[in-house]
Design a protein around this motif. Structure first.
Motif, mmCIF file in Angstrom:
data_model
loop_
_atom_site.group_PDB
_atom_site.id
_atom_site.type_symbol
_atom_site.label_atom_id
_atom_site.label_comp_id
_atom_site.label_asym_id
_atom_site.label_seq_id
_atom_site.Cartn_x
_atom_site.Cartn_y
_atom_site.Cartn_z
ATOM 1 N N MET A 33 70.259 41.874 52.276
ATOM 2 C CA MET A 33 71.265 42.294 51.292
ATOM 3 C C MET A 33 70.688 42.267 49.875
ATOM 4 N N LYS A 34 69.862 41.254 49.575
ATOM 5 C CA LYS A 34 69.227 41.171 48.252
ATOM 6 C C LYS A 34 68.305 42.354 48.015
ATOM 7 N N PHE A 36 68.437 45.211 49.413
ATOM 8 C CA PHE A 36 69.247 46.425 49.279
ATOM 9 C C PHE A 36 69.801 46.527 47.860
ATOM 10 N N LYS A 37 70.328 45.430 47.350
ATOM 11 C CA LYS A 37 70.911 45.447 46.014
ATOM 12 C C LYS A 37 69.870 45.731 44.939
ATOM 13 N N GLN A 39 67.450 47.537 45.402
ATOM 14 C CA GLN A 39 66.962 48.866 45.782
ATOM 15 C C GLN A 39 65.513 48.861 46.244
ATOM 16 N N THR A 43 69.544 52.527 52.550
ATOM 17 C CA THR A 43 70.442 52.352 53.694
ATOM 18 C C THR A 43 69.705 52.426 55.043
#
Lengths: 78, 19
Positions: A33-34, A36-37, A39, A43
């Motif tokens: 999640m980190k 992903f946040k 970038q 996805t």
């Protein structure tokens, strides 16, 4: 339909419960999640990592699918 | 990022990370 914060909390609880004896799995999920946040991963990258992490846990994968945008889905192997 | 619900999940996961 639009998922709410409560849905996210409920899903996260489900993950924690299933891996109660393996806290590292939840930590790995937080790392995904980190990334992903920040970038670092997109996805499809999240999908790839989560499908490996939750392999053998079809309920968690199906729950995760509900948070994915249209057109994305992790296939559950039975 | 065209994945608003995934962003929401990530936000909730990271803000509730209190241990």
């Amino acid at each position: 339909q639009r998922l709410k914060v409560e849905d996210a909390l409920s899903y996260l609880d489900q993950v924690k419960l299933q891996f109660g004896s393996q806290p590292q799995v939840y930590n790995d999920f937080l790392d995904i999640m980190k990334e992903f946040k920040s970038q670092s991963i997109d996805t499809p990258g999240v999908i790839s990592r989560v499908s490996q992490l939750f392999k053998g846990h079809p309920d968690l994968i199906m729950g995760f699918n509900t948070f994915l945008p249209p057109g994305y889905k992790i296939e559950v192997q039975t | 990022m065209a994945a608003p619900q995934l962003v929401m999940l990530a936000n909730v996961a990271l803000t509730s990370e209190v241990s």
